[in-house]
Design a protein around this motif. Structure first.
Motif, PDB file in Angstrom:
ATOM      1  N   PHE A   1      29.248 -28.900   6.794  1.00  0.00           N
ATOM      2  CA  PHE A   1      30.092 -27.714   6.658  1.00  0.00           C
ATOM      3  C   PHE A   1      31.094 -27.865   5.511  1.00  0.00           C
ATOM      4  O   PHE A   1      31.393 -26.916   4.811  1.00  0.00           O
ATOM      5  CB  PHE A   1      30.846 -27.432   7.956  1.00  0.00           C
ATOM      6  N   LEU A   2      31.596 -29.099   5.350  1.00  0.00           N
ATOM      7  CA  LEU A   2      32.584 -29.326   4.295  1.00  0.00           C
ATOM      8  C   LEU A   2      31.956 -29.329   2.908  1.00  0.00           C
ATOM      9  O   LEU A   2      32.491 -28.769   1.965  1.00  0.00           O
ATOM     10  CB  LEU A   2      33.288 -30.669   4.531  1.00  0.00           C
TER      11      LEU A   2
ATOM     12  N   LEU B   1      28.339 -30.826  23.021  1.00  0.00           N
ATOM     13  CA  LEU B   1      28.131 -31.110  21.580  1.00  0.00           C
ATOM     14  C   LEU B   1      27.791 -29.849  20.791  1.00  0.00           C
ATOM     15  O   LEU B   1      28.317 -29.631  19.700  1.00  0.00           O
ATOM     16  CB  LEU B   1      27.048 -32.167  21.388  1.00  0.00           C
ATOM     17  N   ASN B   2      26.919 -29.012  21.376  1.00  0.00           N
ATOM     18  CA  ASN B   2      26.550 -27.792  20.654  1.00  0.00           C
ATOM     19  C   ASN B   2      27.712 -26.818  20.549  1.00  0.00           C
ATOM     20  O   ASN B   2      27.843 -26.102  19.557  1.00  0.00           O
ATOM     21  CB  ASN B   2      25.343 -27.122  21.316  1.00  0.00           C
ATOM     22  N   THR B   3      28.559 -26.794  21.592  1.00  0.00           N
ATOM     23  CA  THR B   3      29.739 -25.926  21.520  1.00  0.00           C
ATOM     24  C   THR B   3      30.695 -26.429  20.432  1.00  0.00           C
ATOM     25  O   THR B   3      31.265 -25.620  19.688  1.00  0.00           O
ATOM     26  CB  THR B   3      30.450 -25.877  22.890  1.00  0.00           C
ATOM     27  N   ILE B   4      30.840 -27.752  20.351  1.00  0.00           N
ATOM     28  CA  ILE B   4      31.700 -28.301  19.286  1.00  0.00           C
ATOM     29  C   ILE B   4      31.152 -27.901  17.908  1.00  0.00           C
ATOM     30  O   ILE B   4      31.894 -27.461  17.031  1.00  0.00           O
ATOM     31  CB  ILE B   4      31.817 -29.846  19.415  1.00  0.00           C
TER      32      ILE B   4
ATOM     33  N   LEU C   1      32.323 -21.964  13.301  1.00  0.00           N
ATOM     34  CA  LEU C   1      33.216 -20.804  13.371  1.00  0.00           C
ATOM     35  C   LEU C   1      34.472 -21.048  12.522  1.00  0.00           C
ATOM     36  O   LEU C   1      34.940 -20.161  11.809  1.00  0.00           O
ATOM     37  CB  LEU C   1      33.607 -20.595  14.841  1.00  0.00           C
ATOM     38  N   LEU C   2      34.937 -22.276  12.588  1.00  0.00           N
ATOM     39  CA  LEU C   2      36.135 -22.668  11.851  1.00  0.00           C
ATOM     40  C   LEU C   2      35.928 -22.561  10.342  1.00  0.00           C
ATOM     41  O   LEU C   2      36.801 -22.122   9.600  1.00  0.00           O
ATOM     42  CB  LEU C   2      36.494 -24.116  12.226  1.00  0.00           C
ATOM     43  N   PHE C   3      34.720 -22.958   9.908  1.00  0.00           N
ATOM     44  CA  PHE C   3      34.445 -22.907   8.480  1.00  0.00           C
ATOM     45  C   PHE C   3      33.929 -21.534   8.032  1.00  0.00           C
ATOM     46  O   PHE C   3      33.557 -21.350   6.884  1.00  0.00           O
ATOM     47  CB  PHE C   3      33.448 -24.000   8.081  1.00  0.00           C
ATOM     48  N   GLY C   4      33.843 -20.626   8.988  1.00  0.00           N
ATOM     49  CA  GLY C   4      33.501 -19.253   8.639  1.00  0.00           C
ATOM     50  C   GLY C   4      32.056 -18.990   8.285  1.00  0.00           C
ATOM     51  O   GLY C   4      31.735 -17.992   7.658  1.00  0.00           O
TER      52      GLY C   4
END
Lengths: 220, 293
Positions: free
Chosen positions: A31-32, A119-122, A128-131
């Protein structure tokens, strides 16, 4: 029952902590870093490959990174679930004098579900955080968790049949492998009810086999 | 005879898988190249007789020569799915074969019994060498494929292969000297196989069950592969000449890399992983405590 579940989760955290953190780190690094370059951030690539929502073995050769993500997505959970099962084999005599195989297997599926769910929710929250994704994406995550549970149950069926009837074991191995190799599985297009149906069907088979198998068979 | 088969059943299974993959790919290649050759010859003849238009005949000015050995080998290993899938499953196959004996010796008391006679260090060396001997599986398989490619093509004119077929498998610079290329190509497979086996050996110490040790080794390899690809290849070294070196599957294709560079990188991987294995098994007491858990 709750002690078995707590014990399993405690075991996973004590012994597989590094691997679980590494798994999460890979997705955070994706994601990063990965979403910014090479089109890895495109929603289709992301949905199909990084989360493993579409797999078809003959397409594996097209992108090695994609294949690695796909394999990691499922083999990681199967590994954790299998290690939970094998862990109990060491304490065979103490555990199995008090509980039936079918019940033991059913209880084992709860920590499997919990670990896949957490784990999948994380991963979903990180996404979601990274949009990259929206809330509707969670429905596909639920389908993925069910697929992981189905695969785990298949693995458990094979595990039980391994010592009892070799012919059935190899036959089922062949069946599962050919399903994986030749049938494309698309979690986005397939409806949730289909996966739930398969889940119930395999759960019944697991229960029936569990009722006929004794612990002495597994020990052998 | 039965004992030999029993003792080497994993090796035999892997050899059978490789044989099936190789055989089906070569048959497919032969069938397709025959069709392509027939079509080319037919069109070439028609062009010579002036039956076709000039814009079609531009590509059919000279008789078709067979693809050269290196290109044929590259085509077989990189284009067809059967062999291509080895790029992702080869580590699993090698770990599966190498860990069989090592894990059972470590876990089933053979190590402890042997230690009373030959000592820990010597015993570990023997077990390590036996496991690492499996690095030869892939190079031998690829060498056989290369020999078959030589038989099929019968020439080593790499430039002609690129000119007529437009397929540059391993890069002009790399494949100029085919003997050197083949040596480096096989050496890199040996070094990478050592790296894969080292991952497996490290995990044998911490996992009681052989299958679990194999699966976790493969998962760790996948994690290393993804991190190298995402963090090093596509971020830190992105846009530089070093980015392709961090793609671990590049030993199959050699795209945008030099032979020396890839060899150095493979050597570093094998060396560093070897160091980790050495540290893990250095202390006899710790190993014995771990395997008795």
């Amino acid at each position: 029952m709750k002690y078995i579940i707590i014990n399993d989760i405690h075991y996973l955290w004590q012994n597989k902590k590094k691997l679980i953190l590494m798994y999460l780190l890979i997705y955070i690094s994706y994601f990063l870093l990965g979403t910014m370059i090479n089109g890895y951030g495109e929603s289709e690539y992301f949905m199909n490959n990084v989360f493993g929502f579409h797999f078809y073995f003959p397409e594996f050769y097209q992108d090695i990174l994609k294949a690695s993500f796909l394999l990691l997505n499922y083999s990681f959970y199967l590994y954790l679930n299998l290690s939970l099962l094998i862990k109990d084999m060491d304490n065979f005599d103490y555990l199995f004098s008090r509980i039936k195989v079918s019940k033991w297997i059913s209880i084992k599926l709860i920590p499997c579900f919990l670990i896949a769910f957490i784990l999948n929710t994380i991963l979903f929250l990180i996404g979601l955080l990274f949009g990259t994704i929206d809330f509707s994406f969670y429905l596909v995550i639920i389908k993925k968790i069910i697929v992981i549970l189905i695969a785990t149950m298949c693995l458990y069926i094979l595990f039980m049949l391994n010592q009892k009837t070799k012919l059935l074991f190899w036959g089922l191995c062949f069946l599962f492998l050919s399903t994986l190799l030749f049938i494309p599985i698309n979690l986005i297009k397939t409806k949730l009810i289909v996966f739930l149906g398969i889940w119930i069907f395999i759960k019944v088979i697991l229960f029936v086999i569990g009722s006929f198998i004794k612990f002495s068979d597994l020990k052998a | 005879m039965i004992n030999i088969i029993k003792n080497n059943k994993r090796l035999i299974l892997i050899c059978m898988i490789l044989f099936v993959l190789g055989f089906t790919t070569i048959t497919q290649y032969q069938k397709e190249s025959k069709i392509a050759m027939t079509y080319y010859e037919k069109t070439y003849k028609e062009c010579q007789e002036g039956l076709l238009e000039d814009n079609i005949c531009i590509r059919y000015t000279e008789p078709l020569k067979k693809r050269d050995s290196v290109s044929t080998f590259g085509y077989i290993t990189l284009v067809y799915n059967n062999i291509n899938v080895l790029q992702i499953i080869a580590p699993l196959l090698i770990i599966f074969v190498a860990l069989g004996k090592f894990h059972s010796y470590l876990r089933k008391g053979v190590l402890k019994n042997s230690m009373t006679r030959i000592g820990y260090k010597k015993c570990m060396q023997k077990m390590y060498i036996r496991a690492v001997m499996n690095v030869l599986i892939l190079p031998i398989f690829l060498l056989i494929l290369f020999i078959i490619s030589c038989i099929i093509s019968g020439n080593f004119d790499y430039m002609n292969g690129i000119k007529q077929y437009g397929f540059d498998a391993f890069g002009m610079e790399n494949a100029k000297n085919w003997i050197l290329f083949l040596g480096v190509y096989l050496l890199n497979f040996i070094l990478h196989s050592i790296f894969w086996i080292h991952i497996g050996l490290y995990n044998c110490k911490h996992n009681k069950n052989g299958i679990i040790a194999i699966i976790v080794s493969y998962i760790e390899y996948l994690m290393i592969f993804i991190i190298f690809e995402l963090v090093f290849s596509n971020t830190i070294f992105y846009g530089t000449q070093y980015m392709e070196y961090f793609c671990l599957s590049n030993i199959w294709a050699y795209s945008n890399v030099t032979l020396e560079g890839v060899t150095m990188f493979s050597f570093m991987l094998a060396f560093l992983s070897g160091l980790v294995v050495y540290i893990a098994y250095k202390d006899k007491e710790k190993v014995l405590v771990e395997i008795e858990k």
